[in-house]
Scaffold this active site. Sequence first.
Site, PDB file in Angstrom:
ATOM      1  CB  SER A 119      -0.888   0.017   1.240  1.00 48.09           C
ATOM      2  OG  SER A 119      -0.083   0.279   2.377  1.00 48.09           O
ATOM      3  CE  LYS A 120       0.391   8.609  -0.955  1.00 41.37           C
ATOM      4  NZ  LYS A 120       0.552   9.163   0.381  1.00 41.37           N
ATOM      5  NE  ARG A 121      -2.095   3.451   6.390  1.00 42.00           N
ATOM      6  CZ  ARG A 121      -2.475   2.452   7.163  1.00 42.00           C
ATOM      7  NH1 ARG A 121      -1.701   2.046   8.156  1.00 42.00           N
ATOM      8  NH2 ARG A 121      -3.623   1.862   6.940  1.00 42.00           N
TER       9      ARG A 121
ATOM     10  CG  ASP B 220       3.410   7.568   2.330  1.00 44.18           C
ATOM     11  OD1 ASP B 220       4.019   7.762   1.246  1.00 44.18           O
ATOM     12  OD2 ASP B 220       2.214   7.840   2.490  1.00 44.18           O
TER      13      ASP B 220
END
Length: 502
Positions: free
Chosen positions: A261-263, A266
């Site tokens: 995921s994007k998380r 990040d």
Amino acid sequence: MEQIRVRFAPSPTGPLHIGGVRTALYNYLFAKKNGGTFILRIEDTDQARFVEGAEEYIMESLEWCGIKVDEGIREGGNYGPYRQSDKKEIFRQYADMLINKGDAYYAFDTPEELEGMRKDLEKAGKTFIYNAELRDKLINSLSLKENEWKEKLEKGEPYVIRYKMPRNEDIHFDDIIRGHIVVNTGTLDDKVLFKSDRMPTYHLAHIVDDHLMKISHVIRGEEWLPSLPLHIMLYRSFGWDPPLFAHLPLLLKPDGKGKLSKRDGDKMGFPVFPLFWPYGETAKGYREDGYYPEAFINMLVLLGWNPGTEQEIFSMDELINAFSIDRVGKSGSRFDPEKAKWFNHQYLQNKTNTQIAIEFRDYLRSHGYQDDIIRLEALVGLVKERVSFVKDLWEQTDFFFRAPDSYDQEVVKKRWKEDSAKLLIELRSQLENMVDFSAASTEPVIKAWIEKNGYNTGAIMNAFRLVIVGTLRGPHIYDIISWIGKDETIKRIDKGVTLLSK
Ligand code: GLU
């Protein structure tokens, strides 16, 4: 053999995840390998999730990756429109066809009524599924009398069109990656095909489009596998032959636990999107992080497909040649951010020094320095093995462009000795007389001088590097002084001796 036609069918709901890029890539490789056509279809019938800019982002991403679209909204083609919202009326006709056949029906239940029903059933320990068991108790053209539901339609009451899933039937179908699958319709619900906003749902729209566009193979993410029984039923209701299906395994987080995921990106500092996403909550992109598209594609293709050989580096043409859907695995592939960097490192090493120097020149300008390309080529040759990205060249070469204005105190404490200044002054006079300042010329002279005087090589070289670089890093010292030149070398020795002897 039947003409191979495949499509990548993203919904423009935000930036394109790298899992989506991989789906596009596998479709593209499969098409090109088999002399087929690669189609880009924009599936934008879910108006609530539509995001401005996403369509352009998708097209720009594919272009950057070198995935060439044969038919699409930009390219045109004989099977358009390639954007689904441009053909709502067509989908409506197909929904009506199913109603007329008795395989679909109007349903008038409001979201609140459905929610109430769900809660009541949950209280009784049951689950709510809009299906053959329950549909008679709900408000639709199967439970109501004909004049009742017709009146609702005439009055313009909102409705959806649902698929009438048979009560108890085994559906058999095949997936190229997963093999034969059997699902009983008793586990499925009466999915909405057409919404109250007069837009088709994904389920209806993509079946109709795949048929109208003569798609031969549907290659898409595994998240669609649970919907495949419904899709097979829809083909049956329409009386069409389904295409062949291949559902691709997930891209997993680096620890293997769940979908990437994007998380995750990040948290660990890597992008999960091909390009920088500039709208709303912005997101990093591989392009802007300095990846070569070829390296990005090479990294991505191996997350799910394996060539069956030890080969790791593939050009797009080699991939087209080597690709086969049979070598796509069933299980998810773990994303490895270090491996992504490794691929870029390999591609960078394979570029010529001239190519890298041209790119590096732009970074240098942004730091306020410039130099001619021949000198930059030589510099690149000295340090490129140490970097994976052009942008990292600056960290490796800043001291070539500017004299140190301070010295690493740890090194000074350890390496700057009583006699360092005196030795460097002697070294300076050795260098001062030299006309040819290449490493091949300076190195033997200095070595001979050290030997003749019985000096300690390490002590001299550490002090020398300290005044030239500011600390103990960088390539071969004779290469450094050759590049910066005699005058600059002498100046740095003088500056260092003055400052460090205080
Ligand atoms: N629009 C769907 C998506 O974005 C396409 C799925 C499919 O390829 O059928 O996932």
